[in-house]
Design an enzyme around this catalytic site. Structure first.
Site, mmCIF file in Angstrom:
data_model
loop_
_atom_site.group_PDB
_atom_site.id
_atom_site.type_symbol
_atom_site.label_atom_id
_atom_site.label_comp_id
_atom_site.label_asym_id
_atom_site.label_seq_id
_atom_site.Cartn_x
_atom_site.Cartn_y
_atom_site.Cartn_z
ATOM 1 N N THR A 1 27.296 60.024 33.346
ATOM 2 C CA THR A 1 27.299 59.530 34.728
ATOM 3 C C THR A 1 25.897 59.617 35.317
ATOM 4 O O THR A 1 25.160 60.565 35.053
ATOM 5 C CB THR A 1 28.328 60.286 35.613
ATOM 6 N N HIS B 1 38.715 58.070 40.917
ATOM 7 C CA HIS B 1 38.442 56.747 41.489
ATOM 8 C C HIS B 1 39.563 55.743 41.227
ATOM 9 O O HIS B 1 39.361 54.542 41.367
ATOM 10 C CB HIS B 1 37.111 56.196 40.948
ATOM 11 N N ARG C 1 38.822 42.777 34.699
ATOM 12 C CA ARG C 1 38.556 44.107 34.128
ATOM 13 C C ARG C 1 39.772 44.575 33.318
ATOM 14 O O ARG C 1 39.664 45.118 32.245
ATOM 15 C CB ARG C 1 38.284 45.146 35.219
ATOM 16 N N TYR D 1 39.359 42.483 39.391
ATOM 17 C CA TYR D 1 40.098 43.554 38.719
ATOM 18 C C TYR D 1 41.042 43.007 37.648
ATOM 19 O O TYR D 1 41.286 43.674 36.649
ATOM 20 C CB TYR D 1 40.802 44.462 39.740
HETATM 21 P P1 OAD Z 1 26.681 54.381 36.176
HETATM 22 O O1 OAD Z 1 26.654 53.012 35.614
HETATM 23 O O2 OAD Z 1 26.074 54.601 37.505
HETATM 24 O O3 OAD Z 1 25.955 55.375 35.179
HETATM 25 C C1 OAD Z 1 26.277 55.409 33.808
HETATM 26 C C2 OAD Z 1 25.425 56.481 33.154
HETATM 27 O O4 OAD Z 1 25.816 56.556 31.790
HETATM 28 C C3 OAD Z 1 23.921 56.177 33.187
HETATM 29 O O5 OAD Z 1 23.206 57.336 33.600
HETATM 30 C C4 OAD Z 1 23.601 55.825 31.733
HETATM 31 O O6 OAD Z 1 22.312 56.262 31.330
HETATM 32 C C5 OAD Z 1 24.668 56.607 30.981
HETATM 33 N N1 OAD Z 1 25.039 56.004 29.689
HETATM 34 C C6 OAD Z 1 25.045 54.707 29.325
HETATM 35 N N2 OAD Z 1 25.455 54.559 28.062
HETATM 36 C C7 OAD Z 1 25.717 55.806 27.600
HETATM 37 C C8 OAD Z 1 26.178 56.339 26.354
HETATM 38 N N3 OAD Z 1 26.469 55.560 25.320
HETATM 39 N N4 OAD Z 1 26.332 57.686 26.242
HETATM 40 C C9 OAD Z 1 26.045 58.499 27.287
HETATM 41 N N5 OAD Z 1 25.612 58.071 28.477
HETATM 42 C C10 OAD Z 1 25.457 56.735 28.645
HETATM 43 O O7 OAD Z 1 28.205 54.851 36.126
HETATM 44 P P2 OAD Z 1 28.915 56.093 36.862
HETATM 45 O O8 OAD Z 1 27.965 57.217 37.034
HETATM 46 O O9 OAD Z 1 30.192 56.325 36.186
HETATM 47 O O10 OAD Z 1 32.802 53.895 41.406
HETATM 48 O O11 OAD Z 1 29.185 55.447 38.280
HETATM 49 C C11 OAD Z 1 29.863 56.195 39.237
HETATM 50 C C12 OAD Z 1 30.710 55.300 40.095
HETATM 51 O O12 OAD Z 1 29.909 54.233 40.605
HETATM 52 C C13 OAD Z 1 31.818 54.572 39.359
HETATM 53 O O13 OAD Z 1 32.977 55.355 39.178
HETATM 54 C C14 OAD Z 1 32.093 53.409 40.257
HETATM 55 C C15 OAD Z 1 30.673 53.009 40.570
HETATM 56 O O14 OAD Z 1 30.458 52.368 41.745
HETATM 57 C C16 OAD Z 1 33.620 53.100 42.064
HETATM 58 O O15 OAD Z 1 33.786 51.923 41.767
HETATM 59 C C17 OAD Z 1 34.315 53.755 43.215
#
Ligand code: OAD
Length: 243
Positions: free
Chosen positions: A179, A111, A59, A56
């Site tokens: 997401t 989160h 990050r 972290y």
């Molecule tokens: P993910 O990495 O799972 O998903 C990111 C999404 O964003 C994917 O579906 C990509 O296709 C999309 N993406 C990538 N680049 C993009 C762009 N330029 N424009 C639009 N979309 C784009 O991330 P999250 O869904 O945020 O939690 O993950 C959810 C949680 O999983 C996070 O908050 C974290 C992680 O584990 C914790 O750490 C508790």
């Protein structure tokens, strides 16, 4: 339904990708290079706190670099909040501070926040210095080892779930932006919104496991999709009706 009054927006790592912050599950994503169990669970922190502090701290260091700034998608959502006649709530899964740097005020970090730390004894939350670890004395109890990143780890309850649920049930429009819809409970927010009668729209780079469940989908980069979508909303060109 006559008008859109309440908009709730869920954002994920995809909205910050074009600001230079890695997503979790894409190629070269954070979870490709790290074991989730090691750096994002209470058990991992107990086993090897120094590794977790380091993860972290790195990050946080990255987030503080001059080249990491809000992109047009963050800016557009802040503009929506400022200019929309009804209410706009952003619920973000992101732990970065790019929404607030863009000017978003009505914001829930479900989160947690990278720029904060928490005392495990008192639960008091503090602004995090650039670097802290198991030797850093806690500001309230002066104990070393009592500070942890203010981040929700797997197996822990996201913040403000009661408020989130009631806001979703009370929405007319729900947007899911950037997401993968793979992490519960954010992955079912569209259901709560739909249950309350909201139209649900997904904006993401690619289709997700949940895409079929949304009333509408738009695919593309957040920085390109979101500004135009916001302009359409502000000019009343988005119908609240499910077609
Ligand atoms: P993910 O990495 O799972 O998903 C990111 C999404 O964003 C994917 O579906 C990509 O296709 C999309 N993406 C990538 N680049 C993009 C762009 N330029 N424009 C639009 N979309 C784009 O991330 P999250 O869904 O945020 O939690 O993950 C959810 C949680 O999983 C996070 O908050 C974290 C992680 O584990 C914790 O750490 C508790």
């Amino acid at each position: 339904m006559e008008n859109i009054k309440n908009i709730t927006i869920l954002t994920g790592a995809g909205i910050s990708a074009e600001s230079g912050i890695s997503t979790f599950r894409d190629q070269n994503g954070l979870w490709e290079n790290h074991e989730i169990e090691d750096v994002a669970t209470p058990e991992g922190f107990q086993r090897n706190p120094e590794l977790v502090y380091k993860f972290y701290n790195q990050r946080r260091f990255q987030l503080s670099q001059d080249n990491i700034v809000p992109n047009p998608a963050h800016m557009a959502l802040a503009k929506l909040e400022r200019e929309f006649s009804g209410s706009v709530l952003v619920i973000t899964q992101n732990v970065d501070d790019l929404h607030e740097r863009a000017g978003q005020k009505n914001l829930i970090h479900m989160h947690g926040e990278l720029m904060k730390m928490r005392c495990v004894a008192s639960n008091k939350i503090y602004k995090a210095p650039n670097f802290f670890d198991g030797d850093t004395p806690c500001p309230c109890c002066q104990e070393a080892g009592n500070l942890r990143p203010h981040i929700v780890w797997f197996g822990e309850m996201p913040f403000q779930m009661d408020k989130i649920q009631s806001e979703l049930l009370n929405s007319d429009l729900f947007l899911s932006i950037g997401t993968s819809a793979l992490v519960y409970p954010a992955s079912i927010f569209y259901r709560w919104a739909a249950q309350g009668g909201a139209k649900t729209i997904e904006l993401n780079l690619e289709s997700t496991v949940a895409s079929d469940r949304f009333d509408e989908n738009f695919q593309g980069k957040a920085s390109e999709l979101v500004p135009g979508f916001v302009e359409d909303l502000l000019s009343g060109n988005i119908s609240p009706e499910v077609s």
